[in-house]
Scaffold this active site. Structure first.
Site, PDB file in Angstrom:
ATOM      1  CE  LYS A 193      34.661  32.040 -23.896  1.00  0.00           C
ATOM      2  NZ  LYS A 193      34.112  32.232 -22.531  1.00  0.00           N
ATOM      3  CB  THR A 213      34.834  36.221 -21.999  1.00  0.00           C
ATOM      4  OG1 THR A 213      33.801  35.431 -22.582  1.00  0.00           O
ATOM      5  CG2 THR A 213      35.493  35.407 -20.904  1.00  0.00           C
TER       6      THR A 213
END
Length: 337
Positions: free
Chosen positions: A194, A251
């Site tokens: 990610k 994120t």
């Protein structure tokens, strides 16, 4: 419970604070003497978290032996590329002392060269006789939000149910909730990949693209994460959970993400080297992009978004060229496992 946190950065500092406020005796280890002195005297770590006042019972040290010699549990919260060297030293100390603490990985990344996940590095670096159960703690958890006691949910992954339950007991409180998973591979890969996608999310923002583009990047990035995970034995459903989708959302959408900030600055025309020199923190997604490129090539898994980000970072391909190439790919079904 005597607990040691290795790493005095933002996440290490706030995690130490959470554990201390939960009633545990906490030692935090760091290499920067000035930073550790600030933790001990002022109970702050302003370079990383300007508004955090750390629990005054926390003991900071630059002495690794002092930090781990009597610990019942050791949290590794240091940059991925530094973990092997520290873990080998920890293994030597534990061999001298002869006890087996729990080992908790709270970092996210893949080791360059070996392409190992952090739990694999710990397994390889710390001898079995002094190595307790390894638990991976991952999920959407920006330190800035945890510092102000924002509600946070994480996943603890291990092959040992009792070890996962122990982490739940140690970390959970009225603003931290911990779920468990037996899928160590999936939880670790989700937390690592990610960061690469987040660089891409920042880059498209820096270029001026909007929410539709962000949604496309995150959704197709999630498909790539699950595809690579499945190739290495992970459960694809894990990537729909906290350590996959949850961590991807936070994120890719928050300015607190150093990976997003790195990408955003790339999109605005700054050079990668200048960004890394001035960020003040490790950008885990950069070395992870190289590792994901190597891992997907090894497993022959198609990851066009991650590959495009790798080419921007390591082959200096212009961002817009990479986006145009992605949009020009042959049409295909959405569900393509």
């Amino acid at each position: 419970m005597q607990i040691t946190v290795l790493g005095s950065g933002s996440w290490g500092s706030v995690l130490a604070d959470v554990l201390a406020r939960n009633g545990h005796a906490v030692t935090i280890y760091g290499r920067n003497a000035q930073e550790i002195n600030e933790i001990n005297t002022d109970h702050t770590n302003k370079h990383y978290l300007a508004d955090l006042h750390m629990d005054e019972s926390i003991v900071g040290t630059t002495d690794l032996h002092q930090a781990v010699a009597s610990a019942a549990a050791i949290f590794f919260v240091i940059p991925t590329q530094a973990i092997r060297g520290v873990a080998e030293k920890v293994g030597a100390i534990l061999s001298e002392e002869g006890h087996r603490p729990f080992l908790i990985s709270a970092a996210k990344g893949l080791e360059e060269g070996t392409l190992y996940r952090i739990s694999q590095i710990l397994t390889q670096s710390i001898p079995a006789p002094v190595r307790g159960d390894i638990i991976v703690l991952s999920g959407p958890s920006h330190a800035e939000d945890v510092a102000r006691h924002d509600i946070t949910t994480l996943t603890a992954a291990s092959t040992n149910e009792d070890a996962m339950a122990w982490v739940q007991w140690v970390v959970m409180n009225d603003f931290m909730r911990i779920y468990t998973s037996p899928d160590v591979v999936g939880v670790e890969l989700g937390g690592a990949i990610k960061n690469v996608i987040a660089i891409g999310a920042g880059a498209i923002h820096g270029l001026g693209y909007g929410d539709n583009t962000k949604a496309a990047l995150m959704t197709r990035g999630l498909a790539e994460m699950a595809r690579l995970g499945a190739a290495f034995g992970a459960d694809p459903l894990t990537f729909s959970g906290l350590s996959g989708l949850g961590d991807l959302i936070v994120t890719c959408t928050s300015t607190n993400s150093r990976n997003w900030r790195c990408g955003n600055r790339l999109g605005q025309g700054e050079s990668l080297q200048h960004i890394l020199n001035t960020m003040g923190m490790v950008v885990e997604g950069v070395p992870t992009a190289q590792a994901v490129h190597d891992l997907s090539s090894q497993a022959q898994v198609d990851m066009p978004i991650c590959e495009a980000i790798y080419e921007v970072l390591y082959r200096h391909r212009p961002l817009q060229d990479s986006i145009d190439a992605l949009m020009g790919r042959i049409a295909k079904p959405e569900i393509d496992f």
